[in-house]
Scaffold this motif. Structure first.
Motif, PDB file in Angstrom:
ATOM      1  N   ARG A   1      87.265  20.551  54.036  1.00 61.11           N
ATOM      2  CA  ARG A   1      86.411  20.111  52.917  1.00 61.11           C
ATOM      3  C   ARG A   1      86.895  18.774  52.357  1.00 61.11           C
ATOM      4  O   ARG A   1      86.094  17.884  52.080  1.00 61.11           O
ATOM      5  CB  ARG A   1      86.412  21.149  51.797  1.00 61.11           C
ATOM      6  N   TYR A   2      88.204  18.654  52.189  1.00 61.48           N
ATOM      7  CA  TYR A   2      88.764  17.435  51.612  1.00 61.48           C
ATOM      8  C   TYR A   2      88.485  16.229  52.499  1.00 61.48           C
ATOM      9  O   TYR A   2      88.015  15.193  52.022  1.00 61.48           O
ATOM     10  CB  TYR A   2      90.264  17.610  51.395  1.00 61.48           C
ATOM     11  N   LEU A   3      88.773  16.345  53.773  1.00 64.34           N
ATOM     12  CA  LEU A   3      88.566  15.214  54.681  1.00 64.34           C
ATOM     13  C   LEU A   3      87.083  14.880  54.806  1.00 64.34           C
ATOM     14  O   LEU A   3      86.701  13.706  54.834  1.00 64.34           O
ATOM     15  CB  LEU A   3      89.192  15.508  56.043  1.00 64.34           C
ATOM     16  N   GLU A   4      86.269  15.913  54.861  1.00 59.49           N
ATOM     17  CA  GLU A   4      84.820  15.705  54.944  1.00 59.49           C
ATOM     18  C   GLU A   4      84.317  14.970  53.696  1.00 59.49           C
ATOM     19  O   GLU A   4      83.500  14.049  53.799  1.00 59.49           O
ATOM     20  CB  GLU A   4      84.122  17.065  55.068  1.00 59.49           C
ATOM     21  N   SER A   5      84.808  15.360  52.534  1.00 54.02           N
ATOM     22  CA  SER A   5      84.371  14.722  51.279  1.00 54.02           C
ATOM     23  C   SER A   5      84.777  13.254  51.223  1.00 54.02           C
ATOM     24  O   SER A   5      84.155  12.461  50.529  1.00 54.02           O
ATOM     25  CB  SER A   5      84.930  15.469  50.065  1.00 54.02           C
ATOM     26  N   ARG A   6      85.815  12.906  51.949  1.00 54.78           N
ATOM     27  CA  ARG A   6      86.289  11.517  51.983  1.00 54.78           C
ATOM     28  C   ARG A   6      85.715  10.755  53.182  1.00 54.78           C
ATOM     29  O   ARG A   6      86.024   9.593  53.383  1.00 54.78           O
ATOM     30  CB  ARG A   6      87.813  11.481  52.039  1.00 54.78           C
ATOM     31  N   GLY A   7      84.910  11.435  53.998  1.00 54.37           N
ATOM     32  CA  GLY A   7      84.314  10.791  55.161  1.00 54.37           C
ATOM     33  C   GLY A   7      85.312  10.485  56.257  1.00 54.37           C
ATOM     34  O   GLY A   7      85.113   9.572  57.050  1.00 54.37           O
ATOM     35  N   VAL A   8      86.392  11.270  56.316  1.00 47.33           N
ATOM     36  CA  VAL A   8      87.440  11.035  57.305  1.00 47.33           C
ATOM     37  C   VAL A   8      87.190  11.907  58.525  1.00 47.33           C
ATOM     38  O   VAL A   8      87.032  13.118  58.418  1.00 47.33           O
ATOM     39  CB  VAL A   8      88.837  11.348  56.716  1.00 47.33           C
ATOM     40  N   SER A   9      87.143  11.253  59.687  1.00 44.15           N
ATOM     41  CA  SER A   9      87.055  11.977  60.948  1.00 44.15           C
ATOM     42  C   SER A   9      88.482  12.217  61.425  1.00 44.15           C
ATOM     43  O   SER A   9      89.237  11.272  61.647  1.00 44.15           O
ATOM     44  CB  SER A   9      86.288  11.137  61.971  1.00 44.15           C
ATOM     45  N   ASN A  10      88.837  13.464  61.570  1.00 44.40           N
ATOM     46  CA  ASN A  10      90.221  13.831  61.858  1.00 44.40           C
ATOM     47  C   ASN A  10      90.435  14.048  63.355  1.00 44.40           C
ATOM     48  O   ASN A  10      89.781  14.896  63.956  1.00 44.40           O
ATOM     49  CB  ASN A  10      90.567  15.093  61.072  1.00 44.40           C
ATOM     50  N   SER A  11      91.363  13.308  63.932  1.00 46.57           N
ATOM     51  CA  SER A  11      91.665  13.491  65.351  1.00 46.57           C
ATOM     52  C   SER A  11      92.684  14.605  65.570  1.00 46.57           C
ATOM     53  O   SER A  11      92.972  14.972  66.698  1.00 46.57           O
ATOM     54  CB  SER A  11      92.178  12.185  65.959  1.00 46.57           C
TER      55      SER A  11
ATOM     56  N   LEU B   1      96.206   9.716  57.306  1.00 49.92           N
ATOM     57  CA  LEU B   1      95.126  10.682  57.514  1.00 49.92           C
ATOM     58  C   LEU B   1      93.961  10.388  56.578  1.00 49.92           C
ATOM     59  O   LEU B   1      92.803  10.334  57.002  1.00 49.92           O
ATOM     60  CB  LEU B   1      95.650  12.098  57.283  1.00 49.92           C
ATOM     61  N   GLU B   2      94.265  10.158  55.308  1.00 46.57           N
ATOM     62  CA  GLU B   2      93.220   9.879  54.317  1.00 46.57           C
ATOM     63  C   GLU B   2      92.463   8.593  54.620  1.00 46.57           C
ATOM     64  O   GLU B   2      91.290   8.465  54.277  1.00 46.57           O
ATOM     65  CB  GLU B   2      93.831   9.791  52.919  1.00 46.57           C
ATOM     66  N   ASN B   3      93.137   7.651  55.264  1.00 48.10           N
ATOM     67  CA  ASN B   3      92.514   6.367  55.591  1.00 48.10           C
ATOM     68  C   ASN B   3      91.902   6.346  56.984  1.00 48.10           C
ATOM     69  O   ASN B   3      91.492   5.296  57.464  1.00 48.10           O
ATOM     70  CB  ASN B   3      93.538   5.237  55.461  1.00 48.10           C
ATOM     71  N   GLY B   4      91.879   7.504  57.661  1.00 41.44           N
ATOM     72  CA  GLY B   4      91.289   7.585  58.990  1.00 41.44           C
ATOM     73  C   GLY B   4      92.100   6.907  60.068  1.00 41.44           C
ATOM     74  O   GLY B   4      91.558   6.479  61.080  1.00 41.44           O
ATOM     75  N   GLU B   5      93.403   6.806  59.881  1.00 41.50           N
ATOM     76  CA  GLU B   5      94.272   6.109  60.825  1.00 41.50           C
ATOM     77  C   GLU B   5      95.066   7.067  61.704  1.00 41.50           C
ATOM     78  O   GLU B   5      96.118   6.705  62.219  1.00 41.50           O
ATOM     79  CB  GLU B   5      95.250   5.213  60.057  1.00 41.50           C
ATOM     80  N   MET B   6      94.571   8.267  61.906  1.00 40.23           N
ATOM     81  CA  MET B   6      95.334   9.286  62.643  1.00 40.23           C
ATOM     82  C   MET B   6      94.889   9.411  64.091  1.00 40.23           C
ATOM     83  O   MET B   6      94.758  10.501  64.614  1.00 40.23           O
ATOM     84  CB  MET B   6      95.193  10.645  61.943  1.00 40.23           C
ATOM     85  N   ASN B   7      94.709   8.306  64.770  1.00 34.15           N
ATOM     86  CA  ASN B   7      94.314   8.370  66.177  1.00 34.15           C
ATOM     87  C   ASN B   7      95.410   8.931  67.053  1.00 34.15           C
ATOM     88  O   ASN B   7      95.160   9.612  68.017  1.00 34.15           O
ATOM     89  CB  ASN B   7      93.882   6.992  66.668  1.00 34.15           C
ATOM     90  N   ASN B   8      96.656   8.605  66.740  1.00 37.85           N
ATOM     91  CA  ASN B   8      97.788   9.118  67.492  1.00 37.85           C
ATOM     92  C   ASN B   8      98.954   9.301  66.526  1.00 37.85           C
ATOM     93  O   ASN B   8      99.805   8.435  66.410  1.00 37.85           O
ATOM     94  CB  ASN B   8      98.165   8.144  68.620  1.00 37.85           C
ATOM     95  N   PRO B   9      98.986  10.445  65.788  1.00 36.78           N
ATOM     96  CA  PRO B   9      99.973  10.619  64.733  1.00 36.78           C
ATOM     97  C   PRO B   9     101.424  10.629  65.210  1.00 36.78           C
ATOM     98  O   PRO B   9     102.316  10.375  64.456  1.00 36.78           O
ATOM     99  CB  PRO B   9      99.599  11.968  64.127  1.00 36.78           C
ATOM    100  N   ALA B  10     101.647  10.884  66.475  1.00 41.85           N
ATOM    101  CA  ALA B  10     103.025  10.924  66.987  1.00 41.85           C
ATOM    102  C   ALA B  10     103.495   9.535  67.396  1.00 41.85           C
ATOM    103  O   ALA B  10     104.635   9.355  67.775  1.00 41.85           O
ATOM    104  CB  ALA B  10     103.105  11.883  68.167  1.00 41.85           C
ATOM    105  N   GLY B  11     102.618   8.573  67.320  1.00 41.21           N
ATOM    106  CA  GLY B  11     102.980   7.221  67.750  1.00 41.21           C
ATOM    107  C   GLY B  11     102.540   7.004  69.201  1.00 41.21           C
ATOM    108  O   GLY B  11     102.108   7.921  69.884  1.00 41.21           O
TER     109      GLY B  11
END
Length: 131
Positions: A65-75, A118-128
Motif C-alpha cells: 500500500r505504501y509503495l503504491e501510494s507513492r507510485g513506486v514500482s518495486n523490483s 526504495l522510496e525513490n524507485g532506485e531499487m533496480n539492484n539493491p545488492a549492488g
C-alpha cells in the motif's frame, strides 16, 4: 490483540517502512522466549507459526500500500522486504539486550539509505552491481 492493533496502526502510518525497522525493539525478548518454548511444544509452535504468518502478511500489505501510494514500482518482493526488515530489527534488538551493538550504527545507516532508495524507485539492484 492489543499488540496486533498497535502494529497495524503503525504500519498504516505515513512511514511504515521505518516503523517496521523499529518493531524489533518492542518484541525481541518475547519472541526469543516464545521461540524457546515452541521448540519444546508443538502447540506453541503451531500458534507461533500462525501469528508470524499473519504478521508477515500485514507487513507485506502495508509495504504494498505504501509503495503504491507513492507510485513506486518495486523490483524487490514485498515479502522479501518484510522478512529482511523484521530480521534486521529483531536481531539488532536482541543483540542490544545482550549489550552487543557492534555494527548496529552502520546497519541502521544502510537500512535508512536502502529505504530512501526504495522510496525513490532506485531499487533496480539493491545488492549492488554483480557484473
Amino acid at each position: 490483540e492489543k499488540v496486533r492493533e498497535r502494529l497495524q496502526n503503525s504500519f498504516e502510518s505515513s512511514d511504515p517502512l521505518r516503523s517496521i525497522l523499529s518493531i524489533g525493539h518492542d518484541s525481541s525478548a518475547t519472541i526469543a522466549e516464545l521461540t524457546a518454548l515452541a521448540l519444546r511444544s508443538e502447540k506453541i509452535r503451531v500458534e507461533m507459526n500462525q501469528h508470524i504468518t499473519e504478521f508477515r502478511k500485514l507487513l507485506v500489505s502495508a509495504i504494498d500500500r505504501y509503495l503504491e501510494s507513492r507510485g513506486v514500482s518495486n523490483s524487490v518482493s514485498s515479502t522479501v522486504l518484510a522478512t529482511v526488515m523484521t530480521s534486521i530489527s529483531q536481531t539488532m534488538a536482541l543483540e542490544s539486550s545482550l549489550g552487543v551493538t557492534f555494527g548496529h550504527r552502520d546497519t541502521e545507516v544502510f537500512a535508512e539509505n536502502w529505504i530512501c532508495m526504495l522510496e525513490n524507485g532506485e531499487m533496480n539492484n539493491p545488492a549492488g552491481s554483480i557484473n
